[in-house]
Design an enzyme around this catalytic site. Structure first.
Site, PDB file in Angstrom:
ATOM      1  N   HIS A  93       0.835  -1.195   0.000  1.00  0.00           N
ATOM      2  CA  HIS A  93       0.000   0.000   0.000  1.00  0.00           C
ATOM      3  C   HIS A  93       0.870   1.245   0.000  1.00  0.00           C
ATOM      4  O   HIS A  93       1.927   1.286   0.606  1.00  0.00           O
ATOM      5  CB  HIS A  93      -0.967   0.024   1.182  1.00  0.00           C
ATOM      6  CG  HIS A  93      -0.343  -0.117   2.534  1.00  0.00           C
ATOM      7  ND1 HIS A  93       0.189  -1.309   2.992  1.00  0.00           N
ATOM      8  CD2 HIS A  93      -0.169   0.777   3.524  1.00  0.00           C
ATOM      9  CE1 HIS A  93       0.662  -1.127   4.219  1.00  0.00           C
ATOM     10  NE2 HIS A  93       0.461   0.121   4.567  1.00  0.00           N
ATOM     11  N   HIS A  95       0.970   5.241   0.843  1.00  0.00           N
ATOM     12  CA  HIS A  95       0.366   6.327   1.601  1.00  0.00           C
ATOM     13  C   HIS A  95       0.552   7.624   0.829  1.00  0.00           C
ATOM     14  O   HIS A  95       1.659   7.927   0.381  1.00  0.00           O
ATOM     15  CB  HIS A  95       1.060   6.504   2.963  1.00  0.00           C
ATOM     16  CG  HIS A  95       0.892   5.372   3.900  1.00  0.00           C
ATOM     17  ND1 HIS A  95      -0.084   5.345   4.865  1.00  0.00           N
ATOM     18  CD2 HIS A  95       1.596   4.224   4.045  1.00  0.00           C
ATOM     19  CE1 HIS A  95       0.028   4.232   5.565  1.00  0.00           C
ATOM     20  NE2 HIS A  95       1.044   3.534   5.082  1.00  0.00           N
TER      21      HIS A  95
END
Length: 132
Positions: A93, A95
């Protein structure tokens, strides 16, 4: 066992979605380092960023650029910082964190916002995304 992100992708857990396509999903981080903090993830569950298939990795990056521009418009921040740490959830992931300085990218700043605050941020980012 499915990660929390896979559960979000599958609709088993709620999220404040920002953008979705066939390969990726983006949504507001539950703990906001700064208001407008978004996660961009591949729908394929892959632990390490360097193991993500190139087509999916490129799509995450492309969508991150597009969403970062919308975050900048929606929040009025001068920069949108990018971080790939890989410790919190074993699912790659990225950010995207609106910030004015490097110290504002500190995850110790993260806090939960009210549902009304999250919905307002979500709406502003989506409007900016759709404006482009």
């Amino acid at each position: 066992m499915a990660t929390v992100f896979t559960k979000i992708i599958n609709g088993e857990l709620p999220s404040y979605k920002i953008h979705e396509d066939d390969l990726t999903l983006s949504f507001l981080a539950l703990d906001q380092v700064n208001p407008g903090h978004v996660l961009v993830i591949p729908k394929q569950e892959v632990n390490h960023w360097f193991d993500v298939p190139p087509e999916i990795y490129n799509r995450v990056g492309h969508n991150a650029q597009m969403i970062a521009k919308a975050i900048k418009i929606a929040t009025g921040c001068p920069r949108v910082g990018v971080m790939v740490a890989g410790f919190e959830v074993p699912h790659y992931h990225m950010h995207l964190i609106p910030a004015s300085s490097i110290p504002e990218l500190d995850f110790k700043r993260a806090q939960k916002l009210s549902p009304d605050q999250m919905e307002a941020i979500q709406k502003k980012i989506i409007e900016a995304l759709n404006y482009k």
